[in-house]
Scaffold this motif. Structure first.
Motif, PDB file in Angstrom:
ATOM      1  N   PRO A  73       0.821  -1.172  -0.176  1.00  0.00           N
ATOM      2  CA  PRO A  73       0.038   0.125  -0.062  1.00  0.00           C
ATOM      3  C   PRO A  73       0.829   1.378   0.137  1.00  0.00           C
ATOM      4  O   PRO A  73       0.414   2.203  -0.618  1.00  0.00           O
ATOM      5  CB  PRO A  73      -0.848  -0.083   1.281  1.00  0.00           C
ATOM      6  N   TYR A  74       1.862   1.265   0.736  1.00  0.00           N
ATOM      7  CA  TYR A  74       2.887   2.319   0.802  1.00  0.00           C
ATOM      8  C   TYR A  74       3.507   2.532  -0.702  1.00  0.00           C
ATOM      9  O   TYR A  74       3.867   3.908  -0.995  1.00  0.00           O
ATOM     10  CB  TYR A  74       3.875   2.264   1.830  1.00  0.00           C
ATOM     11  N   ALA A  75       3.934   1.371  -1.335  1.00  0.00           N
ATOM     12  CA  ALA A  75       4.393   1.515  -2.754  1.00  0.00           C
ATOM     13  C   ALA A  75       3.188   2.279  -3.693  1.00  0.00           C
ATOM     14  O   ALA A  75       3.705   3.333  -4.506  1.00  0.00           O
ATOM     15  CB  ALA A  75       4.917   0.201  -3.265  1.00  0.00           C
ATOM     16  N   ILE A  76       2.078   1.985  -3.511  1.00  0.00           N
ATOM     17  CA  ILE A  76       1.031   2.622  -4.478  1.00  0.00           C
ATOM     18  C   ILE A  76       0.972   4.014  -4.272  1.00  0.00           C
ATOM     19  O   ILE A  76       0.786   4.708  -5.158  1.00  0.00           O
ATOM     20  CB  ILE A  76      -0.336   1.889  -4.305  1.00  0.00           C
ATOM     21  N   PHE A  77       0.885   4.250  -2.691  1.00  0.00           N
ATOM     22  CA  PHE A  77       0.661   5.700  -2.447  1.00  0.00           C
ATOM     23  C   PHE A  77       1.673   6.615  -2.813  1.00  0.00           C
ATOM     24  O   PHE A  77       1.574   7.579  -3.360  1.00  0.00           O
ATOM     25  CB  PHE A  77       0.579   5.817  -0.850  1.00  0.00           C
ATOM     26  N   ALA A  78       2.884   6.049  -2.672  1.00  0.00           N
ATOM     27  CA  ALA A  78       4.142   6.807  -3.225  1.00  0.00           C
ATOM     28  C   ALA A  78       4.080   7.044  -4.575  1.00  0.00           C
ATOM     29  O   ALA A  78       4.387   7.915  -5.099  1.00  0.00           O
ATOM     30  CB  ALA A  78       5.571   6.168  -2.679  1.00  0.00           C
ATOM     31  N   GLY A  79       3.923   5.994  -5.246  1.00  0.00           N
ATOM     32  CA  GLY A  79       3.619   5.996  -6.977  1.00  0.00           C
ATOM     33  C   GLY A  79       2.503   7.019  -7.315  1.00  0.00           C
ATOM     34  O   GLY A  79       2.627   7.847  -8.437  1.00  0.00           O
ATOM     35  N   LEU A  80       1.246   7.085  -6.567  1.00  0.00           N
ATOM     36  CA  LEU A  80       0.381   8.019  -6.949  1.00  0.00           C
ATOM     37  C   LEU A  80       0.860   9.643  -6.527  1.00  0.00           C
ATOM     38  O   LEU A  80       0.556  10.362  -7.269  1.00  0.00           O
ATOM     39  CB  LEU A  80      -0.896   7.699  -6.270  1.00  0.00           C
ATOM     40  N   ALA A  81       1.548   9.436  -5.407  1.00  0.00           N
ATOM     41  CA  ALA A  81       2.134  10.930  -4.959  1.00  0.00           C
ATOM     42  C   ALA A  81       2.908  11.451  -6.253  1.00  0.00           C
ATOM     43  O   ALA A  81       2.896  12.604  -6.424  1.00  0.00           O
ATOM     44  CB  ALA A  81       2.679  10.809  -3.671  1.00  0.00           C
ATOM     45  N   ALA A  82       4.123  10.661  -6.679  1.00  0.00           N
ATOM     46  CA  ALA A  82       4.758  10.811  -7.549  1.00  0.00           C
ATOM     47  C   ALA A  82       4.080  11.177  -8.965  1.00  0.00           C
ATOM     48  O   ALA A  82       4.350  12.248  -9.597  1.00  0.00           O
ATOM     49  CB  ALA A  82       5.902   9.690  -8.081  1.00  0.00           C
TER      50      ALA A  82
END
Length: 114
Positions: A88-97
């Motif tokens: 979930p943190y990877a998805i969140f970081a990808g969406l933020a980027a």
């Protein structure tokens, strides 16, 4: 000592945004300068796009294959548990980027249009 026109020796004047400044000394061959050139791609922005896509795609892949990762472990913390925990943190970081990159492109577009 007078200097000749800057176009005679191949220098190009640019304004503060990097756009070419045309003077009276430019001739017809200088008018189409850069028209045949491709758009320069910033390698850091391209790397950020690849990273954002990899983070979102990797996190989604982990969620879609969560059933295949479950199973008994010999002891300690299994790698599949760690991967599933950070997905979930990877998805969140990808969406933020992705959002930051879209804002950056909008800002660059606005500067070119102004």
């Amino acid at each position: 000592m007078e200097q000749g026109p800057a176009g005679a020796i191949g220098f190009r004047e640019v304004d503060r945004d990097g756009n070419p400044v045309h003077s009276e000394a430019t001739d017809a061959r200088d008018e189409d300068y850069g028209s045949g050139r491709r758009v320069a791609i910033n390698p850091f922005i391209a790397a950020l796009w690849i990273l954002a896509i990899a983070l979102i795609g990797g996190g989604a892949w982990v969620f879609l294959n969560a059933n295949a990762m479950a199973g008994p472990s010999a002891g300690g913390m299994p790698t599949s548990f760690l991967v599933f925990t950070f997905a979930p943190y990877a998805i969140f970081a990808g969406l933020a980027a992705l959002i930051c990159l879209l804002f950056w492109h909008a800002l660059q577009w606005q500067r070119r249009r102004h």
